[in-house]
Each structure stands twice: as C-alpha cells, then as structure tokens.
Scaffold this motif. Structure first.
Motif, PDB file in Angstrom:
ATOM      1  N   PRO B   8     103.718  -8.403 -31.498  1.00 47.03           N
ATOM      2  CA  PRO B   8     104.198  -7.917 -30.201  1.00 47.03           C
ATOM      3  C   PRO B   8     103.281  -8.409 -29.072  1.00 47.03           C
ATOM      4  CG  PRO B   8     102.915  -6.220 -31.265  1.00 47.03           C
ATOM      5  CD  PRO B   8     102.962  -7.387 -32.231  1.00 47.03           C
ATOM      6  N   SER B   9     103.652  -8.157 -27.827  1.00 49.90           N
ATOM      7  CA  SER B   9     102.788  -8.526 -26.711  1.00 49.90           C
ATOM      8  C   SER B   9     101.672  -7.504 -26.537  1.00 49.90           C
ATOM      9  CB  SER B   9     103.595  -8.655 -25.423  1.00 49.90           C
ATOM     10  OG  SER B   9     104.304  -7.470 -25.161  1.00 49.90           O
ATOM     11  N   SER B  10     101.917  -6.281 -26.977  1.00 47.39           N
ATOM     12  CA  SER B  10     100.869  -5.270 -26.983  1.00 47.39           C
ATOM     13  C   SER B  10     101.081  -4.342 -28.162  1.00 47.39           C
ATOM     14  CB  SER B  10     100.847  -4.477 -25.677  1.00 47.39           C
ATOM     15  OG  SER B  10     102.043  -3.753 -25.522  1.00 47.39           O
ATOM     16  N   LEU B  11      99.992  -3.694 -28.538  1.00 47.87           N
ATOM     17  CA  LEU B  11      99.993  -2.909 -29.761  1.00 47.87           C
ATOM     18  C   LEU B  11      98.944  -1.811 -29.633  1.00 47.87           C
ATOM     19  CD1 LEU B  11     100.781  -2.691 -32.810  1.00 47.87           C
ATOM     20  CD2 LEU B  11      99.152  -4.520 -33.248  1.00 47.87           C
ATOM     21  N   SER B  12      99.316  -0.589 -29.967  1.00 44.79           N
ATOM     22  CA  SER B  12      98.357   0.518 -29.982  1.00 44.79           C
ATOM     23  C   SER B  12      98.068   0.917 -31.419  1.00 44.79           C
ATOM     24  CB  SER B  12      98.914   1.720 -29.220  1.00 44.79           C
ATOM     25  OG  SER B  12      99.039   1.431 -27.856  1.00 44.79           O
ATOM     26  N   ALA B  13      96.803   1.075 -31.727  1.00 49.13           N
ATOM     27  CA  ALA B  13      96.423   1.446 -33.087  1.00 49.13           C
ATOM     28  C   ALA B  13      95.139   2.266 -33.052  1.00 49.13           C
ATOM     29  CB  ALA B  13      96.235   0.195 -33.932  1.00 49.13           C
ATOM     30  N   SER B  14      94.823   2.847 -34.181  1.00 48.08           N
ATOM     31  CA  SER B  14      93.630   3.690 -34.288  1.00 48.08           C
ATOM     32  C   SER B  14      92.586   3.023 -35.164  1.00 48.08           C
ATOM     33  CB  SER B  14      94.003   5.045 -34.893  1.00 48.08           C
ATOM     34  OG  SER B  14      94.977   5.703 -34.119  1.00 48.08           O
ATOM     35  N   VAL B  15      91.336   3.431 -34.961  1.00 53.01           N
ATOM     36  CA  VAL B  15      90.259   2.947 -35.824  1.00 53.01           C
ATOM     37  C   VAL B  15      90.621   3.273 -37.280  1.00 53.01           C
ATOM     38  CG1 VAL B  15      87.829   3.240 -36.449  1.00 53.01           C
ATOM     39  CG2 VAL B  15      88.505   3.157 -34.038  1.00 53.01           C
ATOM     40  N   GLY B  16      90.463   2.264 -38.136  1.00 49.00           N
ATOM     41  CA  GLY B  16      90.801   2.411 -39.540  1.00 49.00           C
ATOM     42  C   GLY B  16      92.177   1.915 -39.912  1.00 49.00           C
ATOM     43  N   PRO B  80      86.065  -0.349 -33.822  1.00 53.42           N
ATOM     44  CA  PRO B  80      86.123  -0.229 -32.353  1.00 53.42           C
ATOM     45  C   PRO B  80      85.984  -1.562 -31.624  1.00 53.42           C
ATOM     46  CG  PRO B  80      84.754   1.502 -33.286  1.00 53.42           C
ATOM     47  CD  PRO B  80      85.108   0.576 -34.417  1.00 53.42           C
ATOM     48  N   GLU B  81      85.191  -2.468 -32.188  1.00 57.58           N
ATOM     49  CA  GLU B  81      84.958  -3.750 -31.520  1.00 57.58           C
ATOM     50  C   GLU B  81      86.143  -4.711 -31.650  1.00 57.58           C
ATOM     51  OE1 GLU B  81      83.171  -2.440 -33.978  1.00 57.58           O
ATOM     52  OE2 GLU B  81      82.588  -3.943 -35.492  1.00 57.58           O
ATOM     53  N   ASP B  82      87.174  -4.335 -32.424  1.00 56.18           N
ATOM     54  CA  ASP B  82      88.331  -5.217 -32.610  1.00 56.18           C
ATOM     55  C   ASP B  82      89.377  -5.066 -31.511  1.00 56.18           C
ATOM     56  OD1 ASP B  82      88.295  -4.602 -36.209  1.00 56.18           O
ATOM     57  OD2 ASP B  82      87.091  -5.969 -34.978  1.00 56.18           O
ATOM     58  N   GLN B 102     101.397 -16.337 -26.129  1.00 54.15           N
ATOM     59  CA  GLN B 102     101.179 -15.615 -24.872  1.00 54.15           C
ATOM     60  C   GLN B 102     100.161 -14.495 -25.006  1.00 54.15           C
ATOM     61  OE1 GLN B 102     103.704 -15.189 -26.901  1.00 54.15           O
ATOM     62  NE2 GLN B 102     104.670 -13.185 -26.657  1.00 54.15           N
ATOM     63  N   GLY B 103      99.745 -14.187 -26.210  1.00 54.65           N
ATOM     64  CA  GLY B 103      98.713 -13.189 -26.434  1.00 54.65           C
ATOM     65  C   GLY B 103      99.251 -11.839 -26.867  1.00 54.65           C
ATOM     66  N   THR B 104      98.450 -11.117 -27.617  1.00 51.34           N
ATOM     67  CA  THR B 104      98.748  -9.746 -28.046  1.00 51.34           C
ATOM     68  C   THR B 104      97.557  -8.877 -27.696  1.00 51.34           C
ATOM     69  OG1 THR B 104     100.162 -10.433 -29.880  1.00 51.34           O
ATOM     70  CG2 THR B 104      99.189  -8.231 -30.005  1.00 51.34           C
ATOM     71  N   LYS B 105      97.791  -7.887 -26.852  1.00 49.48           N
ATOM     72  CA  LYS B 105      96.714  -6.985 -26.467  1.00 49.48           C
ATOM     73  C   LYS B 105      96.688  -5.799 -27.420  1.00 49.48           C
ATOM     74  CE  LYS B 105      94.634  -4.649 -22.515  1.00 49.48           C
ATOM     75  NZ  LYS B 105      94.750  -4.363 -21.053  1.00 49.48           N
ATOM     76  N   LEU B 106      95.590  -5.639 -28.112  1.00 53.00           N
ATOM     77  CA  LEU B 106      95.420  -4.559 -29.073  1.00 53.00           C
ATOM     78  C   LEU B 106      94.618  -3.447 -28.414  1.00 53.00           C
ATOM     79  CD1 LEU B 106      95.589  -3.359 -31.911  1.00 53.00           C
ATOM     80  CD2 LEU B 106      93.686  -4.845 -32.579  1.00 53.00           C
ATOM     81  N   GLU B 107      95.242  -2.296 -28.269  1.00 47.90           N
ATOM     82  CA  GLU B 107      94.622  -1.176 -27.564  1.00 47.90           C
ATOM     83  C   GLU B 107      94.410   0.001 -28.493  1.00 47.90           C
ATOM     84  OE1 GLU B 107      96.273  -1.533 -23.093  1.00 47.90           O
ATOM     85  OE2 GLU B 107      97.838  -1.172 -24.593  1.00 47.90           O
ATOM     86  N   ILE B 108      93.489   0.838 -28.094  1.00 45.10           N
ATOM     87  CA  ILE B 108      93.187   2.042 -28.873  1.00 45.10           C
ATOM     88  C   ILE B 108      94.253   3.103 -28.609  1.00 45.10           C
ATOM     89  CG2 ILE B 108      91.541   3.898 -29.282  1.00 45.10           C
ATOM     90  CD1 ILE B 108      89.363   2.034 -28.261  1.00 45.10           C
ATOM     91  N   LYS B 109      94.782   3.672 -29.692  1.00 48.08           N
ATOM     92  CA  LYS B 109      95.776   4.741 -29.558  1.00 48.08           C
ATOM     93  C   LYS B 109      95.061   6.046 -29.217  1.00 48.08           C
ATOM     94  CE  LYS B 109      99.201   4.831 -32.450  1.00 48.08           C
ATOM     95  NZ  LYS B 109      99.958   5.017 -33.726  1.00 48.08           N
TER      96      LYS B 109
END
Lengths: 119, 109
Positions: B8-16, B80-82, B102-109
């Motif tokens: 996806p262009s962006s993605l929210s996920a949690s540590v682990g 966290p550093e990912d 175009q890039g995928t931004k991985l953000e903290i949920k």
C-alpha cells in the motif's frame, strides 16, 4: 570508509544557474556509475540520470533530459549536477548514489543537497 | 519506461507485527529489484538487492522475494526503528533508467 559527500545547501533565484557536487572517497571512483535522485518536499524518489566517471558517459531520464546536465571530473573524484536556468519547481533535495558493480543497486548514498529556488 | 507500483502507499502496524509491502513492475525485470528504507531527513539506505539478498549489516528480520513482475518486502517482528518509508527500485533497464516505486510509509499504530 566508502562515502559520497555532497556540497552544501543552496538558495537561488529563478533563472540563475547552479552546479552541485558529489565527491567520492574510499574506493576506485572510476569503477562505479554514480546516479542522481530528486526528492521534492514530502514526495518520493525520482531517478534523474547516471554517469560513469571513467569516461563521463551520462544517461538521462526523459523527464530530466535537457533540464539538467550531469558531468564528472575523475581527477578529483567528483560528479556534478547542474542547471542553466533554475525554476521554482527545481526546489528539492538531490541525492547522489553509487551503483554497485555487483548488484546494480545504489549501495552508497550522499547526504543530500537541498536546493531552494525562490524570488 | 518501466513503471513500478508499490502497495500500500501507507500502512499502520504495531511493534512486533509482521508486515508485507508489494512492488509490481510494468514488465518483467527478472530479479533486478532493490528495496530502500528512508527515515525523515535522511538519505535512503539499501536494505535488499537483487530481490532477495540482504545488504551487509541489515537485520535478518528484513527479507525480500519475487521475480519477474511481482516482489515483496517482509519485515518480521517490527522494531521501533523500522517505522520509515520504503521504496522499491528496478535496476533492469538497459538504458540505465532505474525507476522507483512511489513509496510506502510505515507508521506506528
């Protein structure tokens, strides 16, 4: 240590010319292609072109052909990216990067040069 | 030109968590696909080259797969550093026009 060190940030006016640089060290500079990549604020990476410092063979992305010139001076292990008439839309971060001889990936990157074009 | 499409262009996920990012080429590029990580204000960093080869010094939780037109980057056990933006790039073009996704931004949920 293998590294690419780019010249510092630039602030220019529309229509002015500019040449930014990328100096390699820690490896045989003439053995690897060096590419240039543009990143506009908040945007992705755009491939601009690439040069082989050994013979200054340069290739351009169609989007940048005629808009910039990529050159090299192998005697000082430096490649350049230049504009003859800057536009506001040239405001961006510019990265140089070395192409790996083995994998063709861009394995070493410069720190980036910010170019700001404003009246 | 070879076009690269990431999702996806962006993605929210949690540590682990385990996450997967995909990249599709507009034509076959064999295995000439690389993945980069970029953190804010920093230059991109090569993670994976040749579709599945881990660059020296990159943690083994990163892995890549695929060939032809479809590729994936998988990050196991997110740290966290990912949290960063990830780009794919093809280096197959004989004209040396090495386009990026175009890039995928991985953000903290």
């Amino acid at each position: 240590e293998v590294q690419l060190v780019q010249s510092g940030a630039e602030v220019k006016k529309p229509g002015e010319s500019l040449k930014i640089s990328c100096k390699g060290s820690g490896y045989i500079f003439t053995s690897n292609w060096i590419g240039w990549v543009r990143q506009m604020p908040g945007r992705g990476l755009e491939w601009m072109g690439i040069i082989y410092p050994g013979d200054s063979d340069a290739r351009y992305s169609p989007s940048f052909q005629g808009q910039v010139t990529i050159s090299a001076d192998k005697s000082i292990s430096t490649v350049y990216l230049q504009w003859s008439g800057l536009k506001a839309s040239d405001s961006a971060m510019y990265y140089c990067a070395r192409r790996s001889t083995y994998s063709y990936a861009m394995d070493v990157w410069g720190q980036g040069t910010t170019v700001t074009v404003s009246p | 030109d070879i076009q690269m499409t990431q999702s996806p262009s962006s993605l929210s996920a949690s540590v682990g968590d385990r996450v997967t990012i995909t990249c599709r080429a507009s034509q076959s590029i064999s295995g000439h696909l690389n993945w980069y990580q970029q953190k804010p204000g920093k230059a991109p960093k090569l993670l994976i080259h040749s579709a599945s080869s881990l660059q020296d010094g990159v943690p083994s939780r990163f892995s890549g797969s695929g060939s032809g037109t479809d590729f994936t980057l998988t990050i196991n056990s997110l740290q966290p550093e990912d949290f960063a933006t990830y780009f794919c790039q093809q280096t197959y073009s004989s004209l040396l026009m090495y386009t990026f996704g175009q890039g995928t931004k991985l953000e903290i949920k």
